[in-house]
Motif scaffolding. Structure first.
Motif, PDB file in Angstrom:
ATOM      1  N   GLU A  10      14.835   1.160  -5.411  1.00 26.80           N
ATOM      2  CA  GLU A  10      13.688   1.240  -6.305  1.00 26.80           C
ATOM      3  C   GLU A  10      12.432   1.550  -5.489  1.00 26.80           C
ATOM      4  O   GLU A  10      12.306   1.101  -4.341  1.00 26.80           O
ATOM      5  CB  GLU A  10      13.477  -0.085  -7.041  1.00 26.80           C
ATOM      6  CG  GLU A  10      14.632  -0.444  -7.968  1.00 26.80           C
ATOM      7  CD  GLU A  10      14.464  -1.808  -8.618  1.00 26.80           C
ATOM      8  OE1 GLU A  10      15.267  -2.113  -9.521  1.00 26.80           O
ATOM      9  OE2 GLU A  10      13.542  -2.564  -8.209  1.00 26.80           O
ATOM     10  N   VAL A  11      11.531   2.319  -6.099  1.00 28.24           N
ATOM     11  CA  VAL A  11      10.263   2.660  -5.452  1.00 28.24           C
ATOM     12  C   VAL A  11       9.140   2.377  -6.436  1.00 28.24           C
ATOM     13  O   VAL A  11       9.155   2.868  -7.581  1.00 28.24           O
ATOM     14  CB  VAL A  11      10.226   4.146  -5.033  1.00 28.24           C
ATOM     15  CG1 VAL A  11       8.883   4.480  -4.381  1.00 28.24           C
ATOM     16  CG2 VAL A  11      11.369   4.466  -4.078  1.00 28.24           C
ATOM     17  N   LEU A  12       8.168   1.598  -6.021  1.00 23.38           N
ATOM     18  CA  LEU A  12       7.015   1.293  -6.868  1.00 23.38           C
ATOM     19  C   LEU A  12       6.066   2.488  -6.883  1.00 23.38           C
ATOM     20  O   LEU A  12       5.747   3.055  -5.837  1.00 23.38           O
ATOM     21  CB  LEU A  12       6.294   0.049  -6.346  1.00 23.38           C
ATOM     22  CG  LEU A  12       7.148  -1.225  -6.227  1.00 23.38           C
ATOM     23  CD1 LEU A  12       6.294  -2.376  -5.692  1.00 23.38           C
ATOM     24  CD2 LEU A  12       7.767  -1.598  -7.556  1.00 23.38           C
ATOM     25  N   VAL A  13       5.608   2.839  -8.090  1.00 23.93           N
ATOM     26  CA  VAL A  13       4.756   4.013  -8.286  1.00 23.93           C
ATOM     27  C   VAL A  13       3.660   3.641  -9.282  1.00 23.93           C
ATOM     28  O   VAL A  13       3.948   2.988 -10.294  1.00 23.93           O
ATOM     29  CB  VAL A  13       5.575   5.199  -8.853  1.00 23.93           C
ATOM     30  CG1 VAL A  13       4.678   6.394  -9.152  1.00 23.93           C
ATOM     31  CG2 VAL A  13       6.685   5.592  -7.894  1.00 23.93           C
ATOM     32  N   PRO A  14       2.409   4.033  -9.056  1.00 24.90           N
ATOM     33  CA  PRO A  14       1.368   3.734 -10.040  1.00 24.90           C
ATOM     34  C   PRO A  14       1.603   4.468 -11.352  1.00 24.90           C
ATOM     35  O   PRO A  14       2.095   5.599 -11.363  1.00 24.90           O
ATOM     36  CB  PRO A  14       0.079   4.217  -9.363  1.00 24.90           C
ATOM     37  CG  PRO A  14       0.533   5.222  -8.362  1.00 24.90           C
ATOM     38  CD  PRO A  14       1.881   4.770  -7.892  1.00 24.90           C
ATOM     39  N   ALA A  15       1.248   3.819 -12.449  1.00 22.60           N
ATOM     40  CA  ALA A  15       1.475   4.403 -13.772  1.00 22.60           C
ATOM     41  C   ALA A  15       0.472   5.494 -14.104  1.00 22.60           C
ATOM     42  O   ALA A  15       0.716   6.298 -15.015  1.00 22.60           O
ATOM     43  CB  ALA A  15       1.429   3.311 -14.844  1.00 22.60           C
ATOM     44  N   LEU A  16      -0.664   5.526 -13.401  1.00 25.25           N
ATOM     45  CA  LEU A  16      -1.639   6.595 -13.631  1.00 25.25           C
ATOM     46  C   LEU A  16      -1.682   7.483 -12.397  1.00 25.25           C
ATOM     47  O   LEU A  16      -2.250   7.122 -11.362  1.00 25.25           O
ATOM     48  CB  LEU A  16      -3.029   6.036 -13.911  1.00 25.25           C
ATOM     49  CG  LEU A  16      -4.052   7.116 -14.313  1.00 25.25           C
ATOM     50  CD1 LEU A  16      -3.676   7.760 -15.652  1.00 25.25           C
ATOM     51  CD2 LEU A  16      -5.467   6.557 -14.391  1.00 25.25           C
ATOM     52  N   THR A  17      -1.086   8.641 -12.514  1.00 27.30           N
ATOM     53  CA  THR A  17      -1.074   9.646 -11.455  1.00 27.30           C
ATOM     54  C   THR A  17      -0.438  10.900 -12.031  1.00 27.30           C
ATOM     55  O   THR A  17       0.170  10.870 -13.110  1.00 27.30           O
ATOM     56  CB  THR A  17      -0.264   9.169 -10.227  1.00 27.30           C
ATOM     57  OG1 THR A  17      -0.240  10.195  -9.241  1.00 27.30           O
ATOM     58  CG2 THR A  17       1.176   8.845 -10.590  1.00 27.30           C
ATOM     59  N   PHE A  18      -0.598  12.006 -11.343  1.00 24.12           N
ATOM     60  CA  PHE A  18       0.217  13.177 -11.650  1.00 24.12           C
ATOM     61  C   PHE A  18       1.680  12.771 -11.500  1.00 24.12           C
ATOM     62  O   PHE A  18       2.018  11.855 -10.753  1.00 24.12           O
ATOM     63  CB  PHE A  18      -0.148  14.311 -10.695  1.00 24.12           C
ATOM     64  CG  PHE A  18       0.581  15.594 -10.949  1.00 24.12           C
ATOM     65  CD1 PHE A  18       0.485  16.238 -12.173  1.00 24.12           C
ATOM     66  CD2 PHE A  18       1.378  16.167  -9.968  1.00 24.12           C
ATOM     67  CE1 PHE A  18       1.168  17.420 -12.420  1.00 24.12           C
ATOM     68  CE2 PHE A  18       2.057  17.344 -10.190  1.00 24.12           C
ATOM     69  CZ  PHE A  18       1.949  17.976 -11.428  1.00 24.12           C
ATOM     70  N   ALA A  19       2.576  13.460 -12.194  1.00 19.87           N
ATOM     71  CA  ALA A  19       3.973  13.026 -12.273  1.00 19.87           C
ATOM     72  C   ALA A  19       4.750  13.156 -10.965  1.00 19.87           C
ATOM     73  O   ALA A  19       5.839  12.580 -10.841  1.00 19.87           O
ATOM     74  CB  ALA A  19       4.689  13.821 -13.368  1.00 19.87           C
ATOM     75  N   ALA A  20       4.215  13.881  -9.983  1.00 18.36           N
ATOM     76  CA  ALA A  20       4.994  14.181  -8.779  1.00 18.36           C
ATOM     77  C   ALA A  20       5.578  12.955  -8.074  1.00 18.36           C
ATOM     78  O   ALA A  20       6.743  12.986  -7.664  1.00 18.36           O
ATOM     79  CB  ALA A  20       4.148  15.004  -7.803  1.00 18.36           C
ATOM     80  N   PRO A  21       4.843  11.846  -7.877  1.00 18.70           N
ATOM     81  CA  PRO A  21       5.451  10.706  -7.188  1.00 18.70           C
ATOM     82  C   PRO A  21       6.681  10.158  -7.907  1.00 18.70           C
ATOM     83  O   PRO A  21       7.709   9.890  -7.273  1.00 18.70           O
ATOM     84  CB  PRO A  21       4.312   9.679  -7.133  1.00 18.70           C
ATOM     85  CG  PRO A  21       3.065  10.507  -7.157  1.00 18.70           C
ATOM     86  CD  PRO A  21       3.386  11.639  -8.087  1.00 18.70           C
TER      87      PRO A  21
END
Length: 380
Positions: A102-113
């Motif tokens: 699993e990788v934590l990713v911010p919910a507000l960003t461009f979709a690339a991450p």
């Protein structure tokens, strides 16, 4: 040739989802959302690369671009690649992120991450943002950490660095996404210097551009070797056509690097120009019902695209676009998109709130006071 780019004569495709009639959206905007600032050196470098015939993924400008990045950011190793998204994918792969992780990713960003996490076979776990910086909420990340958490992608959203001191307390491998943060700084160093690896984008709308392109930076020599191996077809640098891993062609072309190398020499000028554009917008919009994006004390953000919030965001965007100003609503929160909603294990109310009220205004490094006045006149 002037150092200031001229507006392109071609029709600029627009997003019909912003409430603009098709017949209006298809006309050229007087003020596009962004514009590269290109000059004589960029042209000279490209002509030089073409004259030598080195236009693919090898050549002197590729290595020159990498060295200039290492010196500017203060990291030991840089590998330029074909895009910021490719940089994320390769960085994750080099860290061993894959199925079951699993990788934590911010919910507000461009979709690339989030897309990069899925591409390597892992699961993106969406975290809300904090109101103070719009970057990933450290406590939300802490709550979402599990034994399967392999990494966290920390996005320096719209040029504002994350809270890296607090994030380090989580003891999770960090990949800093500094794609939008050329020239930003904290008291601990420049954007791009944090995490076990960091990435940049050099897309045409960034302050420093190579047209398309990205880079992975790290201080870990072994990790840097893995990144380069994965980006170059998994082919051993010592034995041509001897492939030791399943890699990909993630290389940046020498033509793109020729542009990027010239832009790196103008880093201070181009970054300062966008900061000045933000200052002009701040002064012009003060008291008119728009709120600039928040900024944490002790941080020097950069300006990627100038961003404000308005309770009447959609009406402002529609009005501006009808008058030839390419204002745009920012991305929707990933947690509100059907594709990514299942990866939000906890609510992300702050990300949703910002995504529904924020908009970008035309931004580039040589935006003039007259340009800013013309843009803001159509917003009220």
């Amino acid at each position: 040739m002037s150092n200031v780019s001229r507006p392109p004569p071609a029709v600029q495709p627009q997003n019909p989802d912003l409430g603009c009639p098709r017949t209006v959206c298809e006309v050229w905007m007087r003020f596009p959302l962004s514009r590269p600032t290109l000059g004589d050196q960029e042209s000279e470098n490209v002509r030089d690369a073409m004259a030598w015939g080195w236009i693919s993924g090898t050549g002197s400008y590729v290595s020159a671009f990498e060295r200039s990045l290492e010196q500017r950011i203060g990291r030991a190793f840089a590998t330029v690649v074909s895009s910021g998204t490719t940089a994320l994918e390769i960085a994750l792969s080099a860290l061993g992120v894959g199925p079951g992780d699993e990788v934590l990713v911010p919910a507000l960003t461009f979709a690339a991450p989030a897309a990069a996490v899925l591409t390597v076979g892992a699961v993106p776990v969406l975290c809300d943002i904090d109101a103070e910086t719009w970057t990933i909420d450290v406590e939300a990340a802490r709550a979402l950490r599990t034994p399967r958490t392999k990494a966290i992608i920390t996005v320096d959203l719209m040029g504002h660095p994350c809270d890296y001191e607090r994030l380090a307390e989580l003891e999770i491998s960090m990949v800093e996404d500094a794609a939008q943060a050329h020239g930003a700084r904290t008291g601990k160093g420049p954007a791009g210097s944090f995490g076990v690896a960091s990435i940049f984008s050099f897309h045409v709308n960034k302050a420093i551009t190579s047209g398309e392109g990205g880079a992975v930076l790290t201080d870990d020599e072994e990790l840097a070797e893995k990144v380069r191996l994965l980006a170059h077809h998994g082919m051993s640098p010592h034995h041509r056509y001897h492939h030791t891993v399943a890699g990909r062609n993630g290389r940046m072309t020498n033509l793109s690097a020729a542009i990027g190398t010239a832009q790196m020499a103008r880093w201070d000028e181009l970054v300062a120009g966008r900061r000045e554009a933000a200052r002009l917008y701040d002064a012009r919009l003060n008291g008119l019902g728009f709120s600039p994006r928040p900024q944490r004390t002790g941080v020097l953000p950069s300006c990627w695209l100038y961003c404000v919030t308005s309770p009447e965001r959609d009406a402002v965007v529609k009005r501006a676009r009808h008058r030839g100003v390419d204002a745009r609503a920012i991305w929707p929160a990933l947690s509100d998109l059907p594709l990514y909603r299942p990866y939000a294990r906890l609510p992300c109310p702050q990300a949703s709130k910002v995504s529904r009220t924020a908009l970008w205004l035309p931004t580039w490094s040589h935006l003039t006071p007259e340009d800013v006045e013309a843009v803001t006149e159509v917003m009220v």
